[in-house]
Motif scaffolding. Structure first.
Motif, PDB file in Angstrom:
ATOM      1  N   ALA A 176       0.856  -1.373  -0.103  1.00  0.00           N
ATOM      2  CA  ALA A 176       0.101  -0.013  -0.153  1.00  0.00           C
ATOM      3  C   ALA A 176       1.094   1.369   0.015  1.00  0.00           C
ATOM      4  O   ALA A 176       0.636   2.284  -0.572  1.00  0.00           O
ATOM      5  CB  ALA A 176      -0.876  -0.188   0.986  1.00  0.00           C
ATOM      6  N   ALA A 177       2.005   1.261   0.762  1.00  0.00           N
ATOM      7  CA  ALA A 177       3.027   2.431   0.683  1.00  0.00           C
ATOM      8  C   ALA A 177       3.624   2.620  -0.549  1.00  0.00           C
ATOM      9  O   ALA A 177       3.749   3.764  -1.021  1.00  0.00           O
ATOM     10  CB  ALA A 177       3.987   2.162   1.621  1.00  0.00           C
ATOM     11  N   TYR A 178       3.761   1.417  -1.300  1.00  0.00           N
ATOM     12  CA  TYR A 178       4.390   1.477  -2.499  1.00  0.00           C
ATOM     13  C   TYR A 178       3.364   2.030  -3.578  1.00  0.00           C
ATOM     14  O   TYR A 178       4.006   3.135  -4.489  1.00  0.00           O
ATOM     15  CB  TYR A 178       4.694   0.103  -3.076  1.00  0.00           C
ATOM     16  N   ASP A 179       2.197   1.799  -3.417  1.00  0.00           N
ATOM     17  CA  ASP A 179       1.375   2.252  -4.366  1.00  0.00           C
ATOM     18  C   ASP A 179       1.101   3.947  -3.994  1.00  0.00           C
ATOM     19  O   ASP A 179       0.958   4.778  -5.066  1.00  0.00           O
ATOM     20  CB  ASP A 179      -0.255   1.623  -3.983  1.00  0.00           C
ATOM     21  N   THR A 180       1.074   4.237  -2.774  1.00  0.00           N
ATOM     22  CA  THR A 180       0.944   5.843  -2.546  1.00  0.00           C
ATOM     23  C   THR A 180       2.139   6.415  -2.964  1.00  0.00           C
ATOM     24  O   THR A 180       2.041   7.486  -3.652  1.00  0.00           O
ATOM     25  CB  THR A 180       0.954   5.927  -1.118  1.00  0.00           C
ATOM     26  N   ALA A 181       3.400   5.973  -3.053  1.00  0.00           N
ATOM     27  CA  ALA A 181       4.795   6.320  -3.234  1.00  0.00           C
ATOM     28  C   ALA A 181       4.470   6.551  -4.738  1.00  0.00           C
ATOM     29  O   ALA A 181       5.004   7.781  -5.437  1.00  0.00           O
ATOM     30  CB  ALA A 181       5.858   5.674  -3.203  1.00  0.00           C
ATOM     31  N   LEU A 182       4.207   5.744  -5.399  1.00  0.00           N
ATOM     32  CA  LEU A 182       4.170   5.595  -6.858  1.00  0.00           C
ATOM     33  C   LEU A 182       3.049   6.730  -7.749  1.00  0.00           C
ATOM     34  O   LEU A 182       3.682   7.422  -8.438  1.00  0.00           O
ATOM     35  CB  LEU A 182       3.918   4.302  -7.489  1.00  0.00           C
ATOM     36  N   ASP A 183       1.982   6.674  -7.282  1.00  0.00           N
ATOM     37  CA  ASP A 183       0.918   7.467  -7.797  1.00  0.00           C
ATOM     38  C   ASP A 183      -0.067   8.270  -7.024  1.00  0.00           C
ATOM     39  O   ASP A 183      -1.040   8.612  -7.448  1.00  0.00           O
ATOM     40  CB  ASP A 183       0.428   6.868  -9.087  1.00  0.00           C
ATOM     41  N   GLY A 184       0.175   7.953  -5.949  1.00  0.00           N
ATOM     42  CA  GLY A 184      -0.703   8.600  -4.687  1.00  0.00           C
ATOM     43  C   GLY A 184      -1.734   7.760  -4.150  1.00  0.00           C
ATOM     44  O   GLY A 184      -2.320   8.048  -2.907  1.00  0.00           O
ATOM     45  N   GLY A 185      -1.841   6.510  -4.885  1.00  0.00           N
ATOM     46  CA  GLY A 185      -2.781   5.416  -4.168  1.00  0.00           C
ATOM     47  C   GLY A 185      -4.449   5.954  -4.486  1.00  0.00           C
ATOM     48  O   GLY A 185      -4.549   6.881  -5.454  1.00  0.00           O
ATOM     49  N   ARG A 186      -5.152   5.304  -4.079  1.00  0.00           N
ATOM     50  CA  ARG A 186      -6.515   5.157  -4.260  1.00  0.00           C
ATOM     51  C   ARG A 186      -7.071   6.672  -3.917  1.00  0.00           C
ATOM     52  O   ARG A 186      -8.052   7.361  -4.479  1.00  0.00           O
ATOM     53  CB  ARG A 186      -7.283   4.081  -3.607  1.00  0.00           C
ATOM     54  N   LYS A 187      -6.708   7.364  -2.878  1.00  0.00           N
ATOM     55  CA  LYS A 187      -7.346   8.459  -2.289  1.00  0.00           C
ATOM     56  C   LYS A 187      -6.603   9.803  -2.929  1.00  0.00           C
ATOM     57  O   LYS A 187      -6.962  10.871  -2.514  1.00  0.00           O
ATOM     58  CB  LYS A 187      -7.000   8.459  -0.898  1.00  0.00           C
ATOM     59  N   THR A 188      -5.443   9.368  -3.843  1.00  0.00           N
ATOM     60  CA  THR A 188      -5.116  10.878  -4.704  1.00  0.00           C
ATOM     61  C   THR A 188      -6.062  11.385  -5.357  1.00  0.00           C
ATOM     62  O   THR A 188      -7.073  10.952  -5.913  1.00  0.00           O
ATOM     63  CB  THR A 188      -3.727  10.499  -5.228  1.00  0.00           C
ATOM     64  N   GLU A 189      -5.677  12.690  -5.822  1.00  0.00           N
ATOM     65  CA  GLU A 189      -6.423  13.611  -6.604  1.00  0.00           C
ATOM     66  C   GLU A 189      -6.650  12.939  -8.043  1.00  0.00           C
ATOM     67  O   GLU A 189      -5.558  12.289  -8.769  1.00  0.00           O
ATOM     68  CB  GLU A 189      -5.786  14.911  -6.872  1.00  0.00           C
ATOM     69  N   LEU A 190      -7.827  13.019  -8.709  1.00  0.00           N
ATOM     70  CA  LEU A 190      -8.127  12.371  -9.898  1.00  0.00           C
ATOM     71  C   LEU A 190      -8.298  13.594 -10.860  1.00  0.00           C
ATOM     72  O   LEU A 190      -9.295  14.421 -10.814  1.00  0.00           O
ATOM     73  CB  LEU A 190      -9.418  11.824  -9.967  1.00  0.00           C
ATOM     74  N   LEU A 191      -7.292  13.901 -11.837  1.00  0.00           N
ATOM     75  CA  LEU A 191      -7.557  14.643 -12.879  1.00  0.00           C
ATOM     76  C   LEU A 191      -8.254  14.546 -13.788  1.00  0.00           C
ATOM     77  O   LEU A 191      -8.461  13.447 -14.500  1.00  0.00           O
ATOM     78  CB  LEU A 191      -5.813  14.846 -13.522  1.00  0.00           C
ATOM     79  N   ARG A 192      -9.233  15.294 -14.367  1.00  0.00           N
ATOM     80  CA  ARG A 192     -10.262  15.045 -15.487  1.00  0.00           C
ATOM     81  C   ARG A 192      -9.827  16.211 -16.542  1.00  0.00           C
ATOM     82  O   ARG A 192      -9.653  17.513 -16.173  1.00  0.00           O
ATOM     83  CB  ARG A 192     -11.626  15.152 -14.955  1.00  0.00           C
ATOM     84  N   ALA A 193     -10.152  15.798 -17.775  1.00  0.00           N
ATOM     85  CA  ALA A 193     -10.148  16.734 -18.864  1.00  0.00           C
ATOM     86  C   ALA A 193     -11.028  16.274 -20.029  1.00  0.00           C
ATOM     87  O   ALA A 193     -11.144  15.178 -20.208  1.00  0.00           O
ATOM     88  CB  ALA A 193      -8.708  16.846 -19.484  1.00  0.00           C
ATOM     89  N   GLY A 194     -11.442  17.525 -20.686  1.00  0.00           N
ATOM     90  CA  GLY A 194     -12.506  17.242 -21.813  1.00  0.00           C
ATOM     91  C   GLY A 194     -11.424  16.835 -23.006  1.00  0.00           C
ATOM     92  O   GLY A 194     -10.541  17.238 -23.046  1.00  0.00           O
TER      93      GLY A 194
END
Length: 311
Positions: free
Chosen positions: A132-150
């Motif tokens: 879980a710590a690896y996932d967070t370090a790599l891309d922020g994990g499931r709770k990280t910000e989700l970017l959206r773009a049209g």
């Protein structure tokens, strides 16, 4: 189960696409502070080799960042520069075709690299809490910000933006959200005009000339895609001898394809007509495309200080 974000990383290592190349033809900044704004001058399109260097730099930055978090991360360098070359609808490099055909052996090499990717095995071998710590370090994990773009033509795309992934993009491109919007626009313009391009009178005339050339060479295919599909018509599982025969047949077709494409200037015609249709979109998307090119030029300058060109 392989984690989707990590699978995306693996795919990014082997697929490099520049928006201007004819698709039919085929942590904060490490020194601190924030990157400079986009330059005012209009930037040129990058070559595929330059784009690959940016991708390699991004992987280097992720590896360094992960090391600071106490994890290992392997950058992929399984393909040579020549093997990494994008192969699109029009391929007119006869020498490349003579060596690689349409790239079937390169694709097989990529598949083997994906199956043996050390990052996936490394993550799988970590204890659950460290995973879980690896996932967070790599891309922020499931709770990280989700970017959206049209995207052009409607709809939207999204991606996670956190951890070392976002830090690497921030170092190369500046604000990840801004880069994501620019990249989402530039990477999704082709559906707006590719149908028109395929039916463009000058382009179809060039394809007709290509088909006539191929027929004279003993390969009666109506267009480059048909030739490529014909080269793939063999069993999925082959013996070594069968694979060698299939590759020899693929190479013969690919060399004839590239030779005829060069003789009738199919790639230059395609690029000219693509530029024509892109110009029609300039009023709506020109400003974003200029900013996209500036961001890539900026990323290249930073990548050149981080990694050598791939050999």
């Amino acid at each position: 189960m392989k984690r989707p974000a990590l699978r995306r990383k693996v795919a990014q290592l082997s697929t490099v696409v520049a928006v201007a190349a004819l698709a039919l033809t085929g942590c904060s900044r490490e020194s601190g502070g924030s990157p400079a704004p986009f330059a005012a001058a209009k930037a040129r399109e990058l070559t595929w080799a330059e784009d690959l260097r940016i991708s390699d730099a991004e992987q280097r930055l992720i590896a360094r960042c992960m090391a600071r978090q106490g994890f290992r991360y392997w950058s992929d360098g399984s393909l040579s520069l020549a093997e990494s070359r994008p192969v699109g609808y029009v391929q007119d490099d006869v020498r490349w075709a003579r060596t690689y055909g349409y790239g079937s052996r390169i694709a097989a090499k990529e598949d083997r690299a994906r199956l043996r990717n050390p990052n996936i095995a490394y993550r799988k071998g970590l204890p659950v809490d460290r995973r879980a710590a690896y996932d967070t370090a790599l891309d922020g994990g499931r709770k990280t910000e989700l970017l959206r773009a049209g995207v052009p033509g409607g709809g939207s795309v999204s991606k996670r933006s956190g951890g070392c992934d976002a830090a690497a993009q921030r170092t190369l491109y500046g604000d990840p959200a801004t880069w994501f919007r620019l990249d989402s626009t530039a990477s999704n313009l082709r559906p707006l005009y590719v149908g028109k391009l395929l039916h463009d009178r000058r382009f179809t005339a060039a394809v007709h000339d290509w088909a006539s050339c191929m027929k004279r060479a003993g390969h009666p295919y109506p267009d480059p895609d048909a030739a490529r599909q014909a080269a793939r018509q063999h069993p999925a599982v082959q013996s070594r001898a069968e694979e060698a025969r299939s590759f020899a047949a693929e190479t013969r077709i690919a060399v004839a394809d590239a030779t005829c494409a060069r003789q009738v200037s199919l790639k230059s015609v395609g690029r000219d007509r693509e530029a024509h249709y892109l110009d029609r979109l300039n009023a709506e998307y020109g400003t974003q495309l200029d900013a996209y090119r500036q961001a890539r030029q900026q990323a290249l300058a930073r990548a050149e200080r981080l990694v050598p060109a791939r050999a």
